[in-house]
Design a protein around this motif. Structure first.
Motif: not given
Ligand SMILES: Nc1ncnc2c1ncn2[C@@H]1O[C@H](COP(=O)(O)OP(=O)(O)OP(=O)(O)O)[C@@H](O)[C@H]1O
Ligand SMILES: [Mg+2]
Length: 642
Positions: A424-440
């Protein structure tokens, strides 16, 4: 020092036997010795009676001889006619026939007329002699034991003086006097009056026997009372006549086998019998060995102690009897001790064998061989103990197996959750940054768009969905221990109260009764207040959902019995959890809620938070009747009392 049970048993048995044995021997020995000594003293008392009887008989005999001789015509006629020759011949004849040492005639004044033994000595005055003076002063007859001085003995016959001559020697226990010579003699003597036709006293006839060196009397005593029996080569019984304290007639032998004439009696006996004139019955040292003896004084007619009559039995016979009895006693005790050792050994073996078996079995179980069983045979206490041991072993085995199963399960569960966490940590880490970018970028695009632009709605939806994703990712981080708790000293009861206060206003809780059972002295502990509140909120909401808004929620806080943890329990009366799901509820994304209603992250996050607080979370559930969640948090040293 380690003393084995067998040695202890042996020592106890032996101690009892030795104590009993010693007491028995002491008492027994005393009884035996007293019995033997009493018997010996009784015997010797009787023997002294016989000796006295024999002594008196001899005195009587001399008295009779003198009395009858004095009545003979020739005596009277001889005195009246002054026929010295006839008198001498006749009296000498009587003296020899009656075996007297002395037979002498005096006139009415006590002057010697005729000495049958020594014709040449006459004319001397005998009126100062005890017996003769008694006859001269009116007694017809007088008899008894008297002491004759050397000068008197010489008159009666030189050979008699020689017979009396004795060298006196001291014995080890006698009065120690310088060796002396005894020249006087002890004589059994009788005197009888001689009368004329008119009954006038015309003379005195006296006769007697010297006791000195005269063995006849003492040998008669020995023969009559002891039948000449020998013990260990010596006469078993002996008899002695003393003049003063000196043996003058005896069958006690000295070291050379001669009669111990001239030896002295022991000092003790002297003091009692000669000095005080009373009898003595006790052991006494006679010349060279111990005897059980009886002594009694011989008195003259005036009551003066002149000598002593004694009998004695060799003590050795009684000593030997006593020794034999002691030996038999000791033998019995020794035998008893051997038997005790054998019996105690057998008993010890009987007791120890099953105990050893128990020790062996315990060893086997300690090594982990729980299949080993104690062999029990007899129905005694030890075998009962063995059966109990066996029962214990099978319970241990059961428990062991269950524990193993449980820990295996727990290990599997936490391993699975750990793997899931990593994933989960791996997945979350990978998704967190692109998600931040998407949101931004979405926000930027939205800012550039005109207020009425139709695209705006789609971009807003994109932001909402992306935010939802962000929320989920945060949940995954929480579950995977990625967010460090910010701990502070806090009161668990207070956090609970705040949680319940928030939920109370919600519609879902309207028909739910909340029962609080909170420990008032709960210690404060170090926790991340926000995270713990999040855990409590999750669990309380789950419970409300499980009860479909109707039922009872009980909240309990307490300190565990070992005082190391705080325990918080949430108990609901909801639908319960199926057995197969119990293992999965802490996994992320496990939910039984309809799609879109629940993410299945609530318990996973709670699990992560509690783990990070070094606590445990546990679930117990019964399908259809309710579920309990139990959280334990360690009590930290810095926590302060509420
Ligand atoms: N008190 C309870 N009674 C019965 N079932 C429960 C209870 N608490 C949790 N569960 C079961 O565990 C599942 C997982 O719970 P969890 O809190 O992790 O997720 P969720 O409640 O389904 O979704 P979310 O909490 O993310 O909104 C629930 O769907 C439910 O089936
Ligand atoms: Mg939930």
């Amino acid at each position: 020092m380690k003393i084995s049970l067998r040695t202890k048993l042996n020592i106890s048995f032996l101690t009892v036997i030795i104590i009993c044995g010693l007491v028995a021997s002491l008492v027994g020995m005393r009884l035996i010795v007293a019995g033997i000594i009493n018997q010996a003293q009784d015997n010797v008392k009787n023997d002294l009676n016989s000796a006295r009887e024999i002594y008196q008989q001899e005195t009587e005999r001399i008295k009779d001889v003198v009395r009858f001789a004095a009545l003979r015509f020739f005596v009277r006629d001889g005195i009246l006619a002054n026929d010295i020759k006839t008198l001498r011949e006749e009296l000498d004849e009587i003296r020899k026939v009656e075996s007297l040492d002395i037979l002498t005639l005096t006139d009415k004044n006590g002057h010697v007329i005729v000495r049958s033994r020594n014709a040449s000595a006459f004319g001397d005055n005998q009126r100062y002699d005890q017996l003769i003076s008694q006859v001269l002063s009116g007694n017809k007859l007088s008899a008894g034991t008297v002491i004759l001085k050397e000068e008197e003995l010489i008159k009666e016959g030189n050979d008699l003086a020689q017979q009396a001559y004795t060298e006196v020697v001291s014995t080890p226990k006698s009065i120690q006097k310088l060796d002396a010579v005894q020249t006087s003699a002890m004589c059994m003597k009788a005197a009888s009056a001689v009368f004329d036709h008119e009954g006038r006293l015309i003379g005195v006839l006296y006769g007697g026997n010297l006791i000195n060196r005269n063995s006849r009397l003492v040998d008669k005593v020995k023969k009559t009372t002891y039948q000449d029996i020998k013990y260990r080569g010596a006469d078993i019984g002996v008899s002695t006549i003393f003049q003063g304290d000196t043996r003058i007639a005896t069958n006690v032998l000295d070291g050379n086998g001669n009669r111990a004439i001239g030896t002295r009696m022991s000092k003790e006996v002297y003091e009692q019998v000669v000095a005080k004139g009373t009898p003595w019955i006790n052991r006494a040292f006679v010349v060279d060995k111990w005897y059980i003896t009886a002594y009694e004084p011989i008195k003259d007619t005036l009551g003066q102690v002149v000598g002593v009559l004694s009998v004695g039995i060799q003590e050795q016979e009684f000593v030997d009897m006593r020794n034999r009895a002691i030996l038999i006693f000791l033998g019995i005790i020794f035998g008893g001790m051997i038997i005790a050792v054998i019996v105690s050994n057998m008993l010890a073996k009987g007791i120890l064998r099953p105990i050893k078996e128990l020790i062996f079995a315990s060893g086997q179980w300690a090594k982990g061989n729980l299949d080993y069983r104690v062999k029990t045979t007899k129905g005694d206490e030890v075998s009962e103990l063995g059966q109990t041991f066996n029962l214990m072993a099978s319970s241990l085995k059961d428990r062991d197996e269950k524990l193993k199963e449980y820990t295996d399960e727990q290990i599997m569960k936490s391993e699975r959750l750990a793997t899931l966490g990593q994933l989960s940590a791996g997945v979350a880490h990978e998704i967190n940054n692109p998600l931040g970018a998407i949101l931004m970028y979405t926000h930027l695009a939205l800012e550039d768009l005109d207020q009425k632009d139709v695209l705006r709605k789609n971009l807003e939806k994109t932001i909402a969905e992306a935010s939802r994703c962000k929320y989920i990712v945060k949940g995954l981080f929480d579950f995977a221990h990625q967010t460090e708790p910010k701990v502070q000293d806090a009161d668990i009861n207070g956090i609970l109260a705040r949680t319940l206060a928030v939920t109370r206003d919600q519609a879902l809780f309207r028909n739910i009764t909340i029962t609080r059972n909170l420990c008032s002295s709960l210690p404060w502990i170090l926790v991340d207040v926000g995270q713990i509140q999040q855990v409590f909120t999750n669990i309380v909401l789950n419970a409300a959902h499980a009860m479909r808004g109707e039922g009872e929620l009980t909240v309990v806080t307490k300190v565990t019995p070992d005082e190391k943890n705080i325990e918080i329990e949430f108990r609901d009366t909801g639908c319960g959890i199926e057995q197969e799901n119990l293992e999965k509820i802490f996994e992320p994304f496990f939910t039984t809620k309809e799609v879109g209603k629940g993410t299945g992250l609530g318990l996973a996050v709670s699990y992560g938070i509690i783990k990070r607080h070094n606590g445990t979370i546990e679930v117990r559930s019964k399908l259809g009747s309710g579920t309990s969640f139990i959280i334990r948090l360690p009590i930290t040293d810095t926590g302060k009392e509420d």
